[in-house]
Design an enzyme around this catalytic site. Structure first.
Site, PDB file in Angstrom:
ATOM      1  CG  ASP A  35      -9.837  16.582 -14.373  1.00  0.00           C
ATOM      2  OD1 ASP A  35      -9.112  15.826 -15.276  1.00  0.00           O
ATOM      3  OD2 ASP A  35     -10.803  15.886 -13.692  1.00  0.00           O
ATOM      4  NE  ARG A  55      -2.862   0.446   3.407  1.00  0.00           N
ATOM      5  CZ  ARG A  55      -2.178   0.571   4.385  1.00  0.00           C
ATOM      6  NH1 ARG A  55      -1.352   1.695   4.653  1.00  0.00           N
ATOM      7  NH2 ARG A  55      -2.082  -0.195   5.483  1.00  0.00           N
ATOM      8  CE1 TYR A  57     -16.763  11.395 -15.756  1.00  0.00           C
ATOM      9  CE2 TYR A  57     -16.086  11.501 -13.078  1.00  0.00           C
ATOM     10  CZ  TYR A  57     -16.537  10.727 -14.178  1.00  0.00           C
ATOM     11  OH  TYR A  57     -17.006   9.517 -14.059  1.00  0.00           O
ATOM     12  CE  LYS A  90     -12.674   8.321 -17.951  1.00  0.00           C
ATOM     13  NZ  LYS A  90     -12.805   9.689 -17.255  1.00  0.00           N
TER      14      LYS A  90
HETATM   15  C1  LIG Z   1     -13.451  10.130 -15.959  1.00  0.00           C
HETATM   16  C2  LIG Z   1     -13.157  11.340 -15.502  1.00  0.00           C
HETATM   17  C3  LIG Z   1     -12.700  11.517 -13.943  1.00  0.00           C
HETATM   18  C4  LIG Z   1     -12.900  10.271 -13.151  1.00  0.00           C
HETATM   19  O1  LIG Z   1     -12.172   9.474 -13.200  1.00  0.00           O
HETATM   20  P1  LIG Z   1     -12.432   7.642 -12.975  1.00  0.00           P
HETATM   21  O2  LIG Z   1     -11.102   6.948 -13.597  1.00  0.00           O
HETATM   22  O3  LIG Z   1     -13.660   7.417 -13.578  1.00  0.00           O
HETATM   23  O4  LIG Z   1     -12.627   7.935 -11.471  1.00  0.00           O
HETATM   24  C5  LIG Z   1     -12.438  12.747 -13.591  1.00  0.00           C
HETATM   25  N1  LIG Z   1     -12.381  13.740 -14.466  1.00  0.00           N
HETATM   26  C6  LIG Z   1     -12.470  13.640 -15.617  1.00  0.00           C
HETATM   27  C7  LIG Z   1     -12.204  14.790 -16.658  1.00  0.00           C
HETATM   28  C8  LIG Z   1     -12.916  12.342 -16.245  1.00  0.00           C
HETATM   29  O5  LIG Z   1     -13.095  12.518 -17.593  1.00  0.00           O
END
Ligand SMILES: *Cc1c(COP(=O)(O)O)cnc(C)c1O
Length: 380
Positions: A176, A52, A104, A201
């Protein structure tokens, strides 16, 4: 992070943190599928004591991602939302966060239903208007949360201008960077303090893993996030780390292909009579085009567009064949979705509700002619 600092982006994506394995010479970073590490005597270990707290596969990914974002510190998480959570926990109850008014859906849900009940206050604001940001700003505003391009409206926010604004007032700036990836946009170089990613992504890139990351060059924030990563424990398993490491090796070529294909699809959408409006920062008429051209290398693979109404949007979504109807984005395969009923259902009825005539595409790296033909038959 050492050794590759002067190399180009594509080189760092393949080599930073990913030197051949010291024990065996394995060229690919091994999956260290172990929960614990032997100690020669009490407290004497080789840098890892419990998985961890860290393992060599994770170190490799954290070093590689930090290198790509130009950060001193990188932290891998089990999901993008776990990464967001760690960053928000660096605030204290009573702190105020100004956030983009288009983020998001899961990020907004976490703000509203996880962190707000614990005492964080926040306000969604149109960050493209500094006057509105100033009105929303309070004495206890400690963090500015930016997403650009936004999901799903493809709004562009000026990272450098917003960072200067927030820093004058003593707040931290978080970006982000999931939609742009470090290949297209480098928030830390533009003045931000923290970058968060959903590595699910584009960084993973193959729709086969869920993960997240936090990158920063601020030692104090890094110390807080390092503590939270271990103390809360939302860490990714070694196979997931391996998959993201494998994904980022091809990030540069994939992003070039995503951008090129998106341009072709956007041209087809713009020419189509059933499309009421196309949201893509590469279009000269997009309100954020100028800022995007300055702060991004190219305009990305995400495209949204308005149909006549919700019915037309829902019918079209069901007709795509090459584009798969699915949530998520950033994989090699093209995806289509209806944000109002899918990814952004969690913001229905909130100030972030998205129009129901909107369709979002994640343009993949298939042959562009096949993508355009699919768009045209689906919208017929
Ligand atoms: C998908 C997404 C998230 C969240 O990520 P997860 O891996 O699904 O927890 C946060 N910000 C953006 C812009 C996203 O597209």
């Amino acid at each position: 992070m050492s050794g590759w600092a002067d190399a180009g982006f594509a080189t760092r994506a393949i080599h930073a943190g990913q030197e051949p394995d010291a024990a065996t010479g394995a060229v690919t970073v091994p999956v260290y599928q172990t929960s614990t590490f032997a100690q020669a005597e009490v407290g004497a270990h080789r840098g890892w004591d419990y998985a961890r707290s860290g393992n060599p596969t994770r170190d490799a990914l954290e070093t590689a991602l930090a290198s790509l974002e130009g950060a001193r510190h990188g932290f891998a998480f089990a999901s993008g939302l776990a990464a967001c959570d760690a960053v928000l926990r660096t605030c204290a109850p009573g702190d105020h966060v100004v956030m983009a008014n288009d983020v998001y859906g899961g990020t907004y849900r976490q703000f509203a239903r996880v962190h707000a009940p614990w005492g964080l206050t926040f306000e969604p604001v149109d960050l493209s208007d500094l006057d509105r940001v100033a009105v929303a700003w309070r004495a206890n505003t400690r963090m500015l949360w930016i997403e650009t391009p936004t999901n799903p409206l493809m709004t562009i926010f000026d990272i450098a201008a917003l960072s200067a604004f927030a820093h004058e007032r003593g707040a931290r700036v978080v970006v982000d960077n999931t939609f742009a990836t470090p290949y297209l946009q480098q928030p830390l170089a533009l003045g931000a303090d923290v970058v968060v990613h959903s590595t699910t992504k584009y960084l993973g890139g193959h729709s086969d893993v869920v993960g997240g990351a936090v990158l920063t060059s601020d030692d104090r924030i890094a110390e807080q996030v390092r503590f939270l990563q271990n103390a809360v424990g939302a860490v990714p398993g070694p196979w997931d780390l391996f998959l993201v490491l494998r994904g980022i090796k091809t990030l540069a070529v994939r992003m070039r292909a995503h951008c090129e294909n998106a341009r072709a699809v956007v041209a087809a959408l713009c020419a189509h009579p059933a499309v009421r409006g196309v949201l893509y920062p590469g279009l000269a008429g997009h309100p954020g085009h100028g800022v995007a051209a300055q702060q991004m290398r190219d305009f990305g693979g995400m495209v949204s567009f308005h149909m006549a109404d919700a019915g037309a949007a829902l019918r079209a979504c069901a007709r795509f064949r090459v584009f798969t109807l699915a949530e998520s984005l950033g994989g090699v395969e093209s995806l289509v979705e209806h944000p109002g009923r899918m990814t952004h259902q969690s913001v229905a009825g909130s100030p972030l509700e998205v129009p129901d005539d909107l369709i979002r595409l994640s343009v993949g790296i298939e042959d562009p002619a096949d993508l355009i033909a699919d768009v045209e038959q689906a919208l017929e």
